[in-house]
Design an enzyme around this catalytic site. Structure first.
Site, mmCIF file in Angstrom:
data_model
loop_
_atom_site.group_PDB
_atom_site.id
_atom_site.type_symbol
_atom_site.label_atom_id
_atom_site.label_comp_id
_atom_site.label_asym_id
_atom_site.label_seq_id
_atom_site.Cartn_x
_atom_site.Cartn_y
_atom_site.Cartn_z
ATOM 1 N N GLY A 273 -1.642 -12.961 -1.335
ATOM 2 C CA GLY A 273 -2.988 -13.116 -1.867
ATOM 3 C C GLY A 273 -3.121 -12.355 -3.172
ATOM 4 O O GLY A 273 -3.638 -12.874 -4.162
ATOM 5 N N ASN A 277 -0.783 -3.446 -7.935
ATOM 6 C CA ASN A 277 -0.119 -2.697 -9.000
ATOM 7 C C ASN A 277 -1.157 -1.937 -9.824
ATOM 8 O O ASN A 277 -2.076 -2.543 -10.370
ATOM 9 C CB ASN A 277 0.644 -3.650 -9.916
ATOM 10 C CG ASN A 277 1.398 -4.712 -9.150
ATOM 11 O OD1 ASN A 277 2.245 -4.416 -8.339
ATOM 12 N ND2 ASN A 277 1.053 -5.965 -9.416
ATOM 13 N N GLU A 308 -7.816 -4.888 -3.223
ATOM 14 C CA GLU A 308 -6.813 -4.350 -4.151
ATOM 15 C C GLU A 308 -7.337 -3.119 -4.887
ATOM 16 O O GLU A 308 -6.577 -2.182 -5.150
ATOM 17 C CB GLU A 308 -6.394 -5.430 -5.149
ATOM 18 C CG GLU A 308 -5.869 -6.704 -4.523
ATOM 19 C CD GLU A 308 -4.784 -6.475 -3.481
ATOM 20 O OE1 GLU A 308 -3.935 -5.579 -3.671
ATOM 21 O OE2 GLU A 308 -4.794 -7.187 -2.455
ATOM 22 N N HIS A 311 -6.905 -0.034 -2.921
ATOM 23 C CA HIS A 311 -5.521 0.455 -2.966
ATOM 24 C C HIS A 311 -5.286 1.434 -4.107
ATOM 25 O O HIS A 311 -4.316 2.217 -4.045
ATOM 26 C CB HIS A 311 -4.558 -0.718 -3.148
ATOM 27 C CG HIS A 311 -4.151 -1.384 -1.875
ATOM 28 N ND1 HIS A 311 -3.666 -0.694 -0.794
ATOM 29 C CD2 HIS A 311 -4.126 -2.706 -1.529
ATOM 30 C CE1 HIS A 311 -3.361 -1.548 0.165
ATOM 31 N NE2 HIS A 311 -3.643 -2.770 -0.240
ATOM 32 N N GLU A 330 -2.806 -0.434 3.973
ATOM 33 C CA GLU A 330 -3.340 -1.770 4.214
ATOM 34 C C GLU A 330 -4.565 -1.774 5.127
ATOM 35 O O GLU A 330 -5.516 -2.513 4.896
ATOM 36 C CB GLU A 330 -2.250 -2.681 4.777
ATOM 37 C CG GLU A 330 -1.119 -2.970 3.799
ATOM 38 C CD GLU A 330 -1.573 -3.600 2.494
ATOM 39 O OE1 GLU A 330 -2.736 -4.036 2.389
ATOM 40 O OE2 GLU A 330 -0.755 -3.658 1.556
#
Length: 861
Positions: A273, A277, A308, A311, A330
């Protein structure tokens, strides 16, 4: 040399020996453009300089690199012979000094599988696009490194690219003397470094915020996609959600975003998905919508953007030491994505989607034979690849939601703040997080962790209601059960809701109690004396992670009036519980289908409706008795067409029912409707048959022989794009011909010329539910081929083939026996391969139990 599959023990030994001070990586990707012919893989030059320390001078270790060839290697100025020290995946390093410099000059291969540096040629205009994808361990396909998450270091990248290209990486970059040079990163793990290069369409914006200390924070924002998708790119909405998310995280984590800029790249043929980074998040380009989609699609994209973003702190700033603790990034990102979605964006009903869609993923994964604790036992990289699953993501997030209810939101967030400040740019394990949560909450986190993080399986909670002679609740208890395979009974913080019909027949909650469920039976004392309920909903408000069951009165109420449950979250929980009962062979598939036909048309939440459509199709394909299946297909097709014609013109519900009708169409009349909608001879007021919907209608027409190769070629000419090509490949493989199936099988299983996206499309078209007899010969071929495929292809393609081509449509005891035979004679096969086959076997056995349950319903009627 042990090869590509790095073990946990090897990683621990290397981390104990080495510390990395920095990387300088120089890539030359000018070879990406030009002649498409030639033998062998297309390669690019990669030169890496690694500065690192060794705490045992004289010791040996190894660096990672997967490449066709290595030109030169030097260690501390000493030239080494690549033929003696490089085996295709590792570079052996002997006699290390206290301080070392390793320089590796190699030829690395562009990828067609979405692993490493992926090269994509746009069929629309011939332009070439590159991007990297590394998780869990594919940066070694692009540059030499120490490929494990706990050997963090700063990175400097430079890239030589074709004229006219732009290049992006984690740090800010500029082109100087023909070379793109990027600012040094903070210390990060190898798997979250990134390079994107090509003639991408690029849009910019800026986020600005004044921090509590008065500092003005400015974060440059960017969003990019292929030029061919630029007309559809709604970058403004991407930036809106991004800014809302950055506000939310700055409000709650008290640690300013640490990675400078924030680019988001939407890239072609992406396996995931998205990927977190730092400074350069990558997404699958399907999040750019070429046609009309429902609100649920926009909500899903926003959720992924925020996942994201979470993260950046949970995973990038603080990273798990090894993949055992993958949940530390996660599970948190999945929970914080939903938490911020509800708290910061227009998608305030995000917890409904979480309860209905994300938890369904978790419940399925947690009942497979491969289920595992949230903190898993990850022996090697193949284990790690397969553990990006519903347990690590959705069950972990569900457990964190329970944890917030257990310790309180303030204590949870304060624990996160301390965790970031204490471990910034470092690596952690389970105990590091539990320690700060104990500090902030005063709770014993060890006991909670043992129950929720270190055991597997899902509990079932069922209400027991005893009524007094005057019709009131004498006693209400919650009974907790666990499967024999995982008998752990857990502590649950739950709300129990009592519902009854009010004015107009609406089912509304009139009493609620929040309690701690412990052990096998817990009495809910607070609800004693309440009026007798028509529906008891355990886990109302979805506080815990469990399967909900119903006693007879509640189940009868739902059979008669599920559509009258007014609260959308409560209704979603009821639907989810009924689907779990269907999968567990406690509710006949035809009964679930009947509930959908009677009540789905009233469903207000579009995400729930689309989930119901998917579950209904699964019920027909897998859980309905074969003799009833044609009847069920006809009923659902008629119902879907009826709802399609009745839906508000131009509404998202109309679009959802149109897609549902195409998926469940049954006979010649249905196909005639689809063909008429394509050709314009059939009209449904408000339904815009755009290009994406055209392909949706064409697949069933191709599968039934109505749309031939010529029709599909003409449609590709109409939509000669990368997306159109994927659709055409799927439709071509869907045609009902033995020769077509043989060709598709050969392309995917015997050949290696298709890219990852076209492998996925071919498999999707090959496995048509209306072609069970045509596909029957491939069951035997599957078991004969999978071990070779697993050994010869990349792990991503191997997973796609093993999962996608399992003969699930040959749903008979004979196929189950063939699966068992393969498992018994391949005990020494790769553990990851055996896991995939075991999971498919479990799905098949579950389907057969469901069919037996449904057949019993036929016998009774």
């Amino acid at each position: 040399m042990p090869g590509e599959n790095l073990s946990r023990d090897e990683a621990r030994e290397r981390a104990a020996l080495l510390s990395v001070d920095g990387y300088e990586v120089s890539l030359d990707v000018r070879s990406a453009v030009g002649d498409e012919g030639g033998a062998g893989p297309r390669t690019f030059r990669s030169v890496t300089t690694i500065r690192f320390r060794c705490n045992e001078p004289g010791a040996s270790s190894f660096a990672d690199l997967i490449a066709p060839s290595v030109t030169a290697v030097s260690l501390n100025g000493r030239d080494l012979d690549p033929s003696e020290i490089f085996d295709g995946s590792r570079i052996q390093l002997e006699d290390l000094a206290a301080d070392n410099e390793l320089v590796v000059d190699g030829q690395c291969a562009y990828s067609r599988t979405g692993e490493g540096l992926h090269r994509f040629v746009d069929p629309e205009d011939g332009e070439v696009y590159l991007y990297t994808q590394y998780e869990p361990a594919d940066s070694r396909r692009v540059f030499a490194n120490f490929e494990q998450p706990d050997l963090k270091a700063p990175f400097r990248f430079e890239v030589r690219a074709p004229e006219g290209w732009t290049v992006w990486s984690n740090g800010a970059g500029e082109r100087v003397d023909g070379i793109w040079r990027f600012a040094e990163t903070k210390p990060i793990s190898t798997y979250i470094t990134c390079v994107v290069a090509g003639p991408y369409h690029y849009v910019t914006d800026e986020y600005e915020r004044v921090l509590e200390d008065g500092t003005r924070l400015r974060i440059p924002l960017g969003a990019l996609c292929r030029k061919g998708l630029a007309p559809y790119f709604d970058a403004d909405d991407v930036f809106l959600v991004t800014k809302q998310g950055l506000d939310f995280f700055h409000d709650h984590v008290d640690y300013p975003y640490p990675f400078g800029k924030y680019d988001q790249a939407f890239v072609p043929e992406y396996n995931l998905g998205a990927m977190e980074n730092p400074g350069l998040v990558t997404f699958r380009e399907e999040f750019i919508f070429r046609g009309k989609v429902t609100r649920a699609s926009y909500e899903n994209r926003a959720n992924v953007i925020l996942h994201e973003m979470a993260h950046m702190w949970f995973g990038d700033l603080v990273t798990m030491q090894w993949w055992d603790d993958l949940w530390l990034k996660e599970s948190f990102a999945d929970f914080m994505g939903a938490f911020s979605l509800v708290g910061a964006t227009r998608f305030t009903d995000g917890w409904i989607t979480f309860a209905n869609r994300r938890k369904a993923w978790a419940y399925r994964a947690d009942q497979l034979p491969s289920t595992h604790p949230i903190t898993a036992d990850i022996r090697d990289l193949q284990d790690a690849k397969l553990n990006f699953d519903g347990i690590t993501y959705a069950k972990g997030a569900s457990v964190l939601k329970q944890l917030v209810a257990y310790v309180g939101q303030d204590a949870f967030l304060e624990g996160a703040r301390r965790y970031f400040k204490r471990h910034a740019y470092g690596n952690t394990r389970l105990g590091d997080l539990l320690a700060v949560l104990e500090e902030t909450s005063g709770r014993d986190m060890a006991a909670w962790s043992r129950s929720w993080l270190q055991t597997a399986g899902v509990n079932s909670l069922t209400p027991q209601v005893l009524l007094s002679p005057d019709g009131r609740v004498d006693e209400l208890a919650v009974v907790q059960e666990a499967p024999e395979s995982h008998p752990e009974l857990r502590p649950h913080r739950v709300a129990v809701g009592l519902y009854r019909r009010g004015a107009g027949g609406a089912l509304e909650r009139y009493a609620r109690a929040e309690i701690d469920v412990e052990g096998a039976r817990t009495v809910v004392g607070e609800l004693a004396g309440a009026d007798a309920p028509e529906l008891v909903l355990v886990n109302d408000d979805d506080l815990t992670y469990c399967k909900i069951r119903f006693e007879e009165t509640s189940l009868a109420t739902l059979r008669d009036g599920l559509g009258e449950v007014t609260d959308p979250l409560a209704r979603a929980l009821c639907w989810s519980a009924l689907w779990n009962m269907t999968r567990d062979a406690l509710l006949p598939a035809r009964d679930f289908v009947d509930l959908v036909l009677r009540f789905a048309g009233r469903e207000s939440d579009i995400g729930v409706l689309q989930m119901l459509h998917a579950w209904t199709r699964s019920a027909l394909v897998h859980y309905a008795a074969p003799q009833w299946r044609p009847v069920g297909e006809r009923l659902v097709a008629d119902g879907a067409l009826r709802e399609l014609r009745a839906a508000e013109p131009g509404s998202e519900h109309q679009l959802a029912w149109a897609r549902c009708f195409a998926a469940v169409r049954s006979g010649a009349e249905d196909l005639a409707v689809l063909r008429g909608l394509l050709e314009g001879t059939e009209k449904i007021d408000g339904l815009d048959v755009d290009q994406e919907l055209r392909w949706t209608f064409l697949e069933p027409l191709a599968a039934h022989g109505v749309a031939d190769e010529g029709v599909l070629a003409a449609e590709l000419a109409r939509d000669d794009t990368a997306s159109g090509k994927r659709h055409q490949v799927r439709c071509l493989a869907a045609r009902p011909s033995a020769a077509v199936k043989a060709q598709a099988w050969a392309q995917v299983v015997e050949g290696d010329r298709l890219s990852n996206a076209l492998v996925e499309s071919t498999i999707s078209g090959f496995t048509q539910t209306s072609q069970r007899e045509l596909l029957a010969p491939y069951a035997q071929k599957y078991f004969a081929a999978i071990e070779r495929v697993w050994s010869e292809r990349s792990i991503q393609i191997g997973m796609d083939v093993v999962r996608g081509l399992f003969p699930a449509l040959q749903d008979s005891p004979a196929t189950l026996a063939a699966t068992d035979a393969w498992l018994s004679t391949h005990a020494d096969a790769a553990p990851a391969l055996r896991r995939l086959v075991l999971e498919a076997r479990d799905d098949l056995a579950r389907a057969l139990r469901g069919q037996a349950c449904d057949a019993e319903a036929t016998a009774r009627s």
